[in-house]
Design a protein around this motif. Structure first.
Motif, PDB file in Angstrom:
ATOM      1  N   TRP A  23     -22.525 -54.953  12.172  1.00 47.48           N
ATOM      2  CA  TRP A  23     -21.345 -55.799  11.947  1.00 47.48           C
ATOM      3  C   TRP A  23     -20.244 -54.899  11.398  1.00 47.48           C
ATOM      4  CZ3 TRP A  23     -21.754 -61.201   9.174  1.00 47.48           C
ATOM      5  CH2 TRP A  23     -20.481 -61.751   9.023  1.00 47.48           C
ATOM      6  N   GLN A  24     -19.173 -54.750  12.183  1.00 55.00           N
ATOM      7  CA  GLN A  24     -18.064 -53.896  11.784  1.00 55.00           C
ATOM      8  C   GLN A  24     -16.744 -54.647  11.922  1.00 55.00           C
ATOM      9  OE1 GLN A  24     -18.394 -50.816  10.546  1.00 55.00           O
ATOM     10  NE2 GLN A  24     -20.614 -50.712  10.901  1.00 55.00           N
ATOM     11  N   LYS A  25     -15.785 -54.320  11.051  1.00 54.59           N
ATOM     12  CA  LYS A  25     -14.429 -54.855  11.188  1.00 54.59           C
ATOM     13  C   LYS A  25     -13.626 -53.979  12.166  1.00 54.59           C
ATOM     14  CE  LYS A  25     -12.280 -57.652   9.401  1.00 54.59           C
ATOM     15  NZ  LYS A  25     -11.647 -57.782   8.072  1.00 54.59           N
ATOM     16  N   GLU A  26     -12.892 -54.641  13.063  1.00 53.01           N
ATOM     17  CA  GLU A  26     -11.944 -53.971  13.941  1.00 53.01           C
ATOM     18  C   GLU A  26     -10.590 -54.644  13.731  1.00 53.01           C
ATOM     19  OE1 GLU A  26     -13.166 -53.667  17.993  1.00 53.01           O
ATOM     20  OE2 GLU A  26     -15.078 -52.688  17.504  1.00 53.01           O
ATOM     21  N   GLY A  27      -9.778 -54.073  12.860  1.00 57.94           N
ATOM     22  CA  GLY A  27      -8.548 -54.731  12.452  1.00 57.94           C
ATOM     23  C   GLY A  27      -8.885 -55.984  11.670  1.00 57.94           C
ATOM     24  N   GLN A  28      -8.378 -57.109  12.115  1.00 57.89           N
ATOM     25  CA  GLN A  28      -8.674 -58.379  11.455  1.00 57.89           C
ATOM     26  C   GLN A  28      -9.843 -59.112  12.094  1.00 57.89           C
ATOM     27  OE1 GLN A  28      -7.082 -59.346   8.588  1.00 57.89           O
ATOM     28  NE2 GLN A  28      -6.256 -57.261   8.791  1.00 57.89           N
ATOM     29  N   ARG A  29     -10.473 -58.496  13.094  1.00 57.18           N
ATOM     30  CA  ARG A  29     -11.562 -59.158  13.823  1.00 57.18           C
ATOM     31  C   ARG A  29     -12.906 -58.542  13.464  1.00 57.18           C
ATOM     32  NH1 ARG A  29     -10.017 -59.843  19.990  1.00 57.18           N
ATOM     33  NH2 ARG A  29     -10.991 -61.898  19.722  1.00 57.18           N
ATOM     34  N   HIS A  30     -13.965 -59.174  13.946  1.00 64.39           N
ATOM     35  CA  HIS A  30     -15.329 -58.776  13.598  1.00 64.39           C
ATOM     36  C   HIS A  30     -16.104 -58.428  14.871  1.00 64.39           C
ATOM     37  CE1 HIS A  30     -14.935 -60.451   9.464  1.00 64.39           C
ATOM     38  NE2 HIS A  30     -14.124 -61.302  10.073  1.00 64.39           N
ATOM     39  N   ARG A  31     -16.687 -57.236  14.886  1.00 66.04           N
ATOM     40  CA  ARG A  31     -17.520 -56.805  16.010  1.00 66.04           C
ATOM     41  C   ARG A  31     -18.987 -56.980  15.621  1.00 66.04           C
ATOM     42  NH1 ARG A  31     -16.665 -55.756  21.306  1.00 66.04           N
ATOM     43  NH2 ARG A  31     -14.811 -54.496  20.762  1.00 66.04           N
ATOM     44  N   ALA A  40     -15.094 -61.259  17.427  1.00 68.87           N
ATOM     45  CA  ALA A  40     -14.760 -62.614  17.006  1.00 68.87           C
ATOM     46  C   ALA A  40     -13.648 -62.621  15.966  1.00 68.87           C
ATOM     47  CB  ALA A  40     -16.002 -63.299  16.433  1.00 68.87           C
ATOM     48  N   ASP A  41     -12.790 -63.645  16.054  1.00 71.38           N
ATOM     49  CA  ASP A  41     -11.777 -63.835  15.014  1.00 71.38           C
ATOM     50  C   ASP A  41     -12.429 -64.282  13.714  1.00 71.38           C
ATOM     51  OD1 ASP A  41      -9.802 -63.283  16.908  1.00 71.38           O
ATOM     52  OD2 ASP A  41      -9.589 -65.397  17.443  1.00 71.38           O
ATOM     53  N   LYS A  42     -13.424 -65.148  13.837  1.00 69.67           N
ATOM     54  CA  LYS A  42     -14.101 -65.697  12.666  1.00 69.67           C
ATOM     55  C   LYS A  42     -15.600 -65.696  12.905  1.00 69.67           C
ATOM     56  CE  LYS A  42     -10.180 -68.734  11.601  1.00 69.67           C
ATOM     57  NZ  LYS A  42      -9.716 -70.132  11.374  1.00 69.67           N
ATOM     58  N   VAL A  43     -16.364 -65.618  11.794  1.00 69.31           N
ATOM     59  CA  VAL A  43     -17.823 -65.591  11.874  1.00 69.31           C
ATOM     60  C   VAL A  43     -18.389 -66.633  10.920  1.00 69.31           C
ATOM     61  CG1 VAL A  43     -19.911 -64.209  11.525  1.00 69.31           C
ATOM     62  CG2 VAL A  43     -17.847 -63.133  12.459  1.00 69.31           C
ATOM     63  N   ARG A  78     -30.240 -57.662   3.031  1.00 70.06           N
ATOM     64  CA  ARG A  78     -29.004 -56.898   3.169  1.00 70.06           C
ATOM     65  C   ARG A  78     -28.471 -57.109   4.581  1.00 70.06           C
ATOM     66  NH1 ARG A  78     -29.886 -51.111  -0.016  1.00 70.06           N
ATOM     67  NH2 ARG A  78     -30.317 -52.041  -2.071  1.00 70.06           N
ATOM     68  N   PHE A  79     -27.564 -58.058   4.693  1.00 64.79           N
ATOM     69  CA  PHE A  79     -27.014 -58.430   5.992  1.00 64.79           C
ATOM     70  C   PHE A  79     -25.503 -58.263   6.022  1.00 64.79           C
ATOM     71  CE2 PHE A  79     -25.510 -61.766   8.999  1.00 64.79           C
ATOM     72  CZ  PHE A  79     -25.952 -61.149  10.157  1.00 64.79           C
ATOM     73  N   HIS A  80     -24.822 -58.829   5.004  1.00 62.25           N
ATOM     74  CA  HIS A  80     -23.376 -58.692   4.872  1.00 62.25           C
ATOM     75  C   HIS A  80     -23.035 -58.877   3.396  1.00 62.25           C
ATOM     76  CE1 HIS A  80     -19.058 -59.641   5.227  1.00 62.25           C
ATOM     77  NE2 HIS A  80     -19.114 -58.880   6.307  1.00 62.25           N
TER      78      HIS A  80
END
Length: 450
Positions: A231-239, A249-252, A263-265
């Motif tokens: 799970w990585q941030k790409e700008g304001q979105r989530h990969r 995704a914009d939101k998760v 240990r997940f997030h």
């Protein structure tokens, strides 16, 4: 990725597996689900939902059907593989472990009234979804019976009935020993009870798969065998990366509850404690055993122990009986826990001495530090949401939580209730949680023995 050896344990494993089969449970033996594909390639979506149980599927349906958002649901194994397909099928009025009297002391009467209404809305939500989707999940009326397993606890039940009737206009009824033994169950550890007549039983895995059908028909994309490995941030979105694809995704929404990795997030790490609950299902009772037990069809029962037992008569005349299981996942299937449940069943219903057990399985429930769940926005940007901490009472609450999560994702305000106003607190000394659980189990068994 190979399947995990033994039972998945959120505190010790690094991932929840991929495409693992359902456990050898009574519930799984009665369904033949349609195959669901794994995520393939790179996708983009407004909302990604992690977890294909009641919470995630209810949320996905609500987003697609009511908010014109077509989410993608990522399930590591099979839809309903977690506790949504392993629980006892009790649709009850509540969640967490706080009584209404405790909630009144903690937050006041007005807030506890709001919580009561939210709990009842959860029961209505399950009925509504069953009706909307025409879900054939063996919905069984009969009510929920909270039974005093010792005479000294009868007074507490009477006080609870008085509070519920007077403050909440709840139709709960106190039943004395004579009526209990005559009309409901001839138990050796049954000295009075509360009957909540509006509660009902269901086939939990059929219910979860029914929710999946509703979500799919509304426009949600459902994917099995798709654990989130990165799970990585790409700008304001989530990969979110899976073994065979990824979602931007914009939101998760994190909807994995008791199956959430340790240990997940950072928004959920160390904020819940997965605890095993185990279940046996007996061979079918014959007419003589049914008459001797006197258990009323459709009735769901839970006792007043610190380490509670719960049971119900299933539609095919088997007894489902459950309680706390092993401490760690590697021990979950040990025959000791099967025998412990069978002994407890026969202690309460000695008429069943010698009965055979056809099924035994376990599942993780999510326990919160302060004994009540959360449905919350987890980050300041409003792009991560979760619901967890149901403490083993989540069929109705998880279904309602999915609706509330969808509302929050869509920008709507939540009711002014404690569930929505703070994140789950972190467990202090998190690595010692299981040592604490071991001590609690020993204290609980000593208290119940007394």
């Amino acid at each position: 990725m190979a399947e995990l050896p033994g039972m998945y344990d959120p505190l010790t494993h690094s991932h929840p597996g991929r495409g693992s089969a359902y456990p050898d449970s009574y519930w799984a033996s009665g369904v033949t689900p349609m195959p669901v594909p794994a995520l393939q390639g790179d996708r983009q979506t407004e909302v990604a939902v992690i977890g294909g149980g009641y919470t995630g599927l209810s949320c996905a349906y609500e987003l697609a059907a009511k908010h014109a958002i077509q989410p993608i649901v990522l399930e590591a194994n099979r839809l309903g593989w977690g506790c949504s397909g392993r629980n006892a099928g009790f649709v009850l009025n509540g969640s967490g472990r706080l009584s209404f009297s405790q909630m009144e002391q903690k937050w006041g009467s007005a807030t506890s009234q709001g919580i009561y209404q939210e709990y009842r809305a959860g029961i209505d939500r399950v009925s509504e979804l069953i009706h909307t989707g025409q879900i054939t999940c063996d919905k069984t009326p009969g009510g929920y019976l909270k039974v005093a397993h010792q005479p000294r606890l009868v007074r507490q039940l009477k006080a609870q009935a008085d509070l519920m009737q007077r403050r909440y206009q709840d139709p709960v009824r106190f039943i004395d020993t004579l009526e209990l033994q005559r009309d409901y169950i001839k138990g050796a550890e049954a000295y009075g009870a509360l009957l909540f007549p509006y509660c009902f039983g269901i086939h939990p895995l059929k219910l979860a798969l029914g929710y999946a059908d509703l979500a799919r028909q509304a426009g949600a994309g459902l994917y099995e065998s798709s654990p989130v490995l990165d799970w990585q941030k790409e700008g304001q979105r989530h990969r979110l990366t899976t073994p065979t694809g990824s979602v931007l995704a914009d939101k998760v929404v994190i909807a994995s509850n008791g199956y959430t990795l340790n240990r997940f997030h950072p928004t959920v790490d160390h904020r819940h404690f997965p605890v095993l609950s185990s279940v046996i299902v007996t061979e079918p009772l014959n007419e003589q055993q049914l008459l001797a037990c006197g258990i009323k069809p459709g009735l769901m029962v839970m006792d007043t122990r610190a380490l509670k037992y719960y049971y119900r008569l299933l539609p095919d005349n088997r007894i489902l009986f459950g309680g706390r299981g092993a401490i760690a996942g590697k021990e979950a299937n040990h025959p000791t826990y099967r025998q412990r449940l069978l002994k407890a069943l026969c202690n309460g219903l000695p008429q069943l001495d010698g009965i055979g057990v056809d099924y035994f399985w376990s599942g993780w429930v999510s326990v919160s530090l302060d004994d009540y769940p959360r449905i919350c926005q987890a980050d300041e940007q409003g792009s991560i949401f979760y619901s967890m901490g149901y403490c083993g009472s989540g069929v109705s609450f998880a279904s309602q939580a999915g609706k509330r999560l969808a509302e929050r994702v869509a920008g709507m305000n939540s009711p002014a209730l404690p569930f929505f106003q703070s994140p789950l607190p972190k467990f202090p000394l998190a690595r010692w949680r299981r040592m604490g659980l071991w001590g609690f189990y020993h204290w609980g068994r000593f208290r119940d023995w007394l």
